[in-house]
Design an enzyme around this catalytic site. Structure first.
Site, PDB file in Angstrom:
ATOM      1  N   ALA A 146      -6.130   1.679   8.774  1.00  0.00           N
ATOM      2  CA  ALA A 146      -6.516   1.938  10.012  1.00  0.00           C
ATOM      3  C   ALA A 146      -8.035   1.371  10.419  1.00  0.00           C
ATOM      4  O   ALA A 146      -8.146   1.085  11.626  1.00  0.00           O
ATOM      5  CB  ALA A 146      -6.275   3.405  10.462  1.00  0.00           C
ATOM      6  N   ASP A 188       0.935  -1.159   0.015  1.00  0.00           N
ATOM      7  CA  ASP A 188      -0.008  -0.003   0.007  1.00  0.00           C
ATOM      8  C   ASP A 188       0.902   1.301  -0.042  1.00  0.00           C
ATOM      9  O   ASP A 188       1.485   1.439   0.888  1.00  0.00           O
ATOM     10  CB  ASP A 188      -0.828  -0.106   1.168  1.00  0.00           C
ATOM     11  N   ILE A 218       0.142   3.642   6.303  1.00  0.00           N
ATOM     12  CA  ILE A 218      -1.038   3.509   7.213  1.00  0.00           C
ATOM     13  C   ILE A 218      -1.679   4.759   6.939  1.00  0.00           C
ATOM     14  O   ILE A 218      -1.132   5.887   7.013  1.00  0.00           O
ATOM     15  CB  ILE A 218      -0.504   3.695   8.800  1.00  0.00           C
ATOM     16  N   HIS A 219      -2.930   4.506   6.617  1.00  0.00           N
ATOM     17  CA  HIS A 219      -3.898   5.529   6.196  1.00  0.00           C
ATOM     18  C   HIS A 219      -5.302   4.998   6.451  1.00  0.00           C
ATOM     19  O   HIS A 219      -5.486   3.999   7.264  1.00  0.00           O
ATOM     20  CB  HIS A 219      -3.616   5.837   4.764  1.00  0.00           C
ATOM     21  N   GLY A 220      -6.376   5.647   6.187  1.00  0.00           N
ATOM     22  CA  GLY A 220      -7.807   5.149   6.423  1.00  0.00           C
ATOM     23  C   GLY A 220      -8.150   3.838   6.136  1.00  0.00           C
ATOM     24  O   GLY A 220      -8.715   3.322   7.198  1.00  0.00           O
TER      25      GLY A 220
END
Length: 332
Positions: free
Chosen positions: A179, A170, A174-176
């Site tokens: 998470a 990705d 770490i993103h929406g």
């Protein structure tokens, strides 16, 4: 059945819905009412029609302002046992409710609201005081020395017995989507970001750590160091999600980690500065150079179950099938 109504002044309702579904996917029935956009809007009639249609459903209503007219008009409907009204909403609480079960209780929604309040904070990016900056620099220097010492030691994990829950490619790390959806879907206890650039950039590290959900541990390491961490026997006792930006890094990890339960290609190749015309498009969010396509073929050879999937409720496609079609199209 759970129904969500988002009603706001102007076009905030449709905007927040679009953003939420971009991150978590279309998980439930959502109705939006953009109130007072034109003088002809009959908001009261729209509310009446909605609640008449969903008399038997569990309804969670989101509005923008406690004292706003939209919220005032909906307070009468909130007297019904099947209706919960949340005002002053933000994106985190909306997504939590979207991801919740159909029988989500008001106590659970209260918990989501408390967690969402924590998302509202000032991000301090100003320079640190000199003493603090000097201490931080000294700490970084020591950490670099330790890392250099480790790197000098030979490491061979060809016969690794490590067991990792998931590896995802990705490019946003770490993103929406990660998470809010994948951590829940995979029941993650820890996240390991394996990326050389992010590990050596304090701003990136801080931004990524801010995106980590509460209760989940996160490490941001160069790829080789991440491999060492994953082969530590303690790592196999946790449910860990490993994130890389590229297929190349994912392949390197997969070769040196004994067992990975779920291998997923989510988003990659969009922000690397290479012109799209020089890439092969496997999906709207996966675009690879010829070298990365070859890396992907090698990854699939090791793990044929490698799949393409942005969020858990999207259709899961085997990368092997997509590559086979790509091969046929090119006549190879």
């Amino acid at each position: 059945m759970k129904q969500i109504l988002i009603a706001t002044h102007g076009k905030m309702a449709s905007g927040i819905r679009y953003t939420a579904e971009l991150i978590v996917g279309q998980l439930t029935e959502i109705t939006t009412i953009d109130a007072y956009v034109t003088p002809e809007d009959n908001v009261e009639e729209q509310f009446k029609e909605f609640f008449e249609k969903h008399k038997e459903d569990r309804i969670i209503v989101f509005t923008d302002l406690m004292g706003g007219s939209v919220n005032q008009k909906l307070m009468e409907y909130a007297k019904q046992d099947n209706v919960t009204l949340v005002t002053g909403t933000n994106l985190p609480v909306l997504m939590q409710v979207m991801l919740a079960d159909d029988d989500v209780s008001e106590e659970e929604i209260e918990t989501y609201i408390e967690e969402a309040r924590g998302e509202l904070q000032m991000v301090q990016m100003h320079a640190k005081p000199k003493k603090e900056a000097d201490a931080a620099a000294q700490s970084q220097k020591k950490a670099a020395a330790v890392q250099e010492k480790k790197a000098a030691q030979p490491a061979n994990y060809e016969n690794s017995t490590a067991k990792i829950s998931a590896l995802r490619v990705d490019d946003r790390l770490i993103h929406g989507q990660v998470a809010m959806t994948w951590t829940k879907q995979l029941r993650v206890q820890g996240i390991v970001v394996a990326n050389d650039d992010a590990a050596n950039d304090d701003t990136q590290k801080m931004a990524l750590k801010m995106a980590v959900p509460g209760g989940i541990k996160a490490l941001i390491k160069p790829v080789d160091e991440a491999i060492r961490v994953l082969n530590d026997p303690r790592a196999s006792k946790m449910r860990i999600l490993v994130l890389t930006r590229t297929v190349k890094d994912a392949l390197k990890i997969r070769r040196q980690v004994g067992e990975i339960e779920f291998l997923n290609i989510g988003n990659t190749g969009r922000f690397d500065g290479i012109d799209v015309s020089e890439k092969q498009l496997l999906s709207p969010t996966i675009m690879l150079t010829d070298e990365e396509v070859q890396n992907l073929r090698e990854l699939v050879a090791i793990d044929p179950k490698t799949c393409m999937q942005q969020v858990p409720n999207d259709e899961q496609k085997l990368v092997k099938d997509v590559l086979d079609k790509l091969k046929d199209t090119k006549g190879l």
